[in-house]
Enzyme design. Structure first.
Site, PDB file in Angstrom:
ATOM      1  CG  ASN A 167      48.607  49.814  17.623  1.00 21.66           C
ATOM      2  OD1 ASN A 167      48.306  50.539  16.683  1.00 21.66           O
ATOM      3  ND2 ASN A 167      48.725  50.271  18.872  1.00 21.66           N
ATOM      4  CG  ASP A 275      50.737  53.812  16.717  1.00 19.87           C
ATOM      5  OD1 ASP A 275      50.063  52.965  17.324  1.00 19.87           O
ATOM      6  OD2 ASP A 275      50.419  54.271  15.606  1.00 19.87           O
ATOM      7  CG  ASP A 306      46.798  44.124  22.109  1.00 22.29           C
ATOM      8  OD1 ASP A 306      45.929  44.061  23.004  1.00 22.29           O
ATOM      9  OD2 ASP A 306      47.585  45.085  21.988  1.00 22.29           O
ATOM     10  CG  HIS A 310      44.028  51.312  18.588  1.00 19.87           C
ATOM     11  ND1 HIS A 310      43.321  52.486  18.708  1.00 19.87           N
ATOM     12  CD2 HIS A 310      43.638  50.531  19.623  1.00 19.87           C
ATOM     13  CE1 HIS A 310      42.554  52.426  19.782  1.00 19.87           C
ATOM     14  NE2 HIS A 310      42.711  51.256  20.340  1.00 19.87           N
ATOM     15  CD  GLU A 340      41.825  44.556  22.633  1.00 19.56           C
ATOM     16  OE1 GLU A 340      41.537  44.746  23.822  1.00 19.56           O
ATOM     17  OE2 GLU A 340      42.943  44.841  22.142  1.00 19.56           O
TER      18      GLU A 340
END
Length: 609
Positions: A167, A275, A306, A310, A340
């Site tokens: 991410n 990001d 992780d 997102h 996650e």
């Protein structure tokens, strides 16, 4: 409040009632560990920096200067403490003795040592501020030492799961329009890709059809990343990221900090971290190459991903099949991938959506965690009773759910006893210990793949999530950690805490052995037998996938003893006590009468097995 007189000695007596570990199937030998399906594992999750210091020469990561240059300050909970891969490898006996068959290692990639505004700095000890995705962070050791760890685990028949991030990277990109502080999120409608700084700004990126078109030819037209903010990189950090393509701001969203709502959840910077534009096919191919090489070179057995929610689902639909193929080509047929998808409450629909829409094979089961925490905090068994009905929401249904990693504590939300204590501030230590025992009995026997968070088995509690739940296993210099009592022992974190005689360690080791030796507990379907919206009896039956024989799991989440009839199959007539006290015979065809002590449990298997 009822004061439970459950001392450490009492816990030892209870753990002694479990089936002897020697009666269970042993951990498979190194020659056949690859054959184990993901559902058969017991996972132990560690943050290397907080586990064991095997090499003091790497404590500063080869850097010089103060803690703001090296990141090393063992007295500060937000800085490196010295744990490393050599230390982790030296403690494999301890981890395997607990019954773990797979080791989930927090991110080990090279991190930006220190981030944060003046006076609010902290270090990348946790591993989530990556600059170099190809090298082990020098604070933890070397690539060769990671290979040695993996080889040593494999020689024992243990698997190794890497914690990976796609991410974001470390915070290197800043914005000219916001020289300090947080940059508010700027969305695609108000700041389109085709204009610099807003709809009335100069035209940029001619011909770019938007980020919903994955064609490389389309993305070649996105050349100017200053549509929302003007990205700026300090010359000293212009080449800090590896592989080199990660240094180009055009591969990032550059829209400011996420507010965790709407599109910003996937396009915004995660608390300032850069990001990545994971819609870009160059980014997709880049990460397939990065993480595929870790599989090729080290033979790891799985990835925990992780911040998976997102990242756009299309990325995962390309990345996951590529990783599974890479692993299969390497001779790893049961490569375990789990993402996650953090939730703030009980929300299996949100979790399941990422298995259906993004194609993730599994997600961390936050639904399980919230349900167990509610039951153990004296609130309700209702979510636990509902959990198994909601399993149909996941892609593949109840069978696929068997590979969801379940947990009750973690490094972000905190440890289960902390959650219980926050909900029940007047609870005494004995009752807190009993509730911690019961929560992990659920974890190690109910459906899913149990994840034990390091330190829980040594009685660690903590005062919250994040840094407050990341205590040291080796002697700590953090005064806050050392002032906290531990459950089941008079020790503190000021001393080394690798005690295999700790009552929680002993009990969970026995439960893990029981799980490995009882196919119903790894691969069996679940039928809920009892559960209400109040504390009290929660019971399920699990069935051996080959023989169909029934194992009954019963838990008392109340502080009063319970005697109750539990429905069983008519054919289930004779029982053996695998843990706790079970009657030898059914009270009548279809009825098993159980008596459970306060906050106690029983596991009743078919007699003769």
């Amino acid at each position: 409040m009822l004061r439970l007189l459950l001392s450490a000695a009492a816990v030892l007596a209870l753990s002694a009632s479990l089936a002897e570990p020697s009666a269970a199937q042993p951990v498979p030998a190194a020659t056949d560990f690859r054959a184990r399906p993901a559902r058969d594992e017991v996972i132990y999750f560690v943050l290397p920096d907080r586990f064991e210091n095997g090499d003091k020469t790497n404590d500063r990561g080869g850097l010089k200067g103060s803690r703001l240059q090296t990141g090393f300050d063992p007295a500060d909970k937000g800085f490196y403490h010295g744990g490393d891969l050599k230390g982790l490898a030296a403690r494999l006996d301890y981890i395997q003795g607990l019954g773990a068959t797979a080791l989930w290692v927090g991110p080990i990639f090279r991190n930006k040592p220190v981030q944060g505004p003046p006076g609010q700095e902290s270090a990348g000890y946790h591993g989530y501020w990556i600059t170099d995705f190809t090298q082990v962070d020098p604070h933890f050791g070397t690539n060769a030492e990671f290979r040695s760890l993996v080889d040593a685990a494999h020689a024992r028949g243990m698997k190794v799961y890497m914690d990976i991030v796609v991410n974001h990277t470390a915070d290197v990109i800043h914005y000219a329009e916001v020289p300090s502080g947080s940059a508010p999120y700027r969305g695609r409608a108000d700041f389109p890709f085709s204009r610099k700084g807003g709809p009335t700004g100069p035209a940029i990126n001619p011909g770019f059809a938007g980020d919903v078109d994955p064609a490389p030819a389309n993305w070649d037209k996105l050349r100017d990343p200053s549509f929302a903010y003007t990205p700026v990189v300090d010359p000293a950090e212009a080449k800090v990221k590896v592989p080199a393509w990660l240094n180009d701001p055009k591969f990032y969203h550059n829209r400011g900090d996420s507010n965790w709502q709407g599109e910003s959840a996937q396009y915004g910077d995660f608390s300032g971290l850069d990001d990545l534009a994971t819609e870009d096919p160059r980014v997709v191919a880049g990460f397939i190459d990065i993480f595929g090489k870790w599989i090729d070179d080290f033979g790891v057995d799985g990835f925990r991903i992780d911040t998976a929610k997102h990242v756009n689902p299309e990325f995962w639909r390309a990345f996951v099949p590529a990783m599974l193929k890479r692993a299969a080509d390497r001779g790893i047929p049961n490569f375990h991938i789990f993402g996650e998808v953090a939730t703030s409450g009980y929300d299996p629909a949100l979790l399941a959506g990422w298995t259906r829409n993004a194609g993730l094979p599994a997600v961390l089961d936050f639904g399980f965690q919230h349900a167990v925490a509610a039951a153990l905090a004296g609130q309700s068994n209702g979510e636990l009773a509902r959990l198994f009905d909601d399993d149909v929401l996941y892609a593949g249904g109840p069978d696929a759910v068997l590979q969801l990693p379940t947990f009750v504590s973690n490094h972000d939300a905190g440890r289960l006893p902390m959650m219980i204590r926050q909900a029940m501030p007047k609870i005494d230590t004995a009752e807190l210990l009993a509730r911690q025992r019961l929560g992990h009995a659920m974890l190690l026997t109910l459906r899913g793949v149990p994840v034990i968070y390091y330190g829980d088995e040594q009685g660690m509690i903590g005062g919250g999530g994040d840094q407050l739940s990341r205590q040291d296993m080796f002697p700590s210099q953090v005064a806050l950690y050392n002032a906290e009592p531990l459950l089941g022992t008079a020790a503190t974190t000021a001393a080394s805490n690798f005690d295999p005689a700790h009552p929680l360690y002993r009990e969970w080791a026995a439960l893990a052995a029981l799980r490995r030796g009882t196919p119903a507990l790894t691969a069996g379907r679940t039928v809920v037998r009892a559960g209400t919206d109040k504390p009290g009896l929660f019971a399920v039956s699990r069935f051996d996938p080959q023989t169909g024989r029934e194992v009954v799991l019963a838990f008392n989440t109340s502080t009063q003893p319970i005697t109750a009839a539990v429905q069983v199959e008519v054919a289930s007539q004779s029982f053996a006590s695998l843990a706790g006290a079970c009657p030898a015979e059914a009270a009548a065809p279809g009825t098993l009468t159980l008596t459970l002590p306060p906050l106690g449990y029983a596991i009743c298997g078919p007699r003769g097995e």
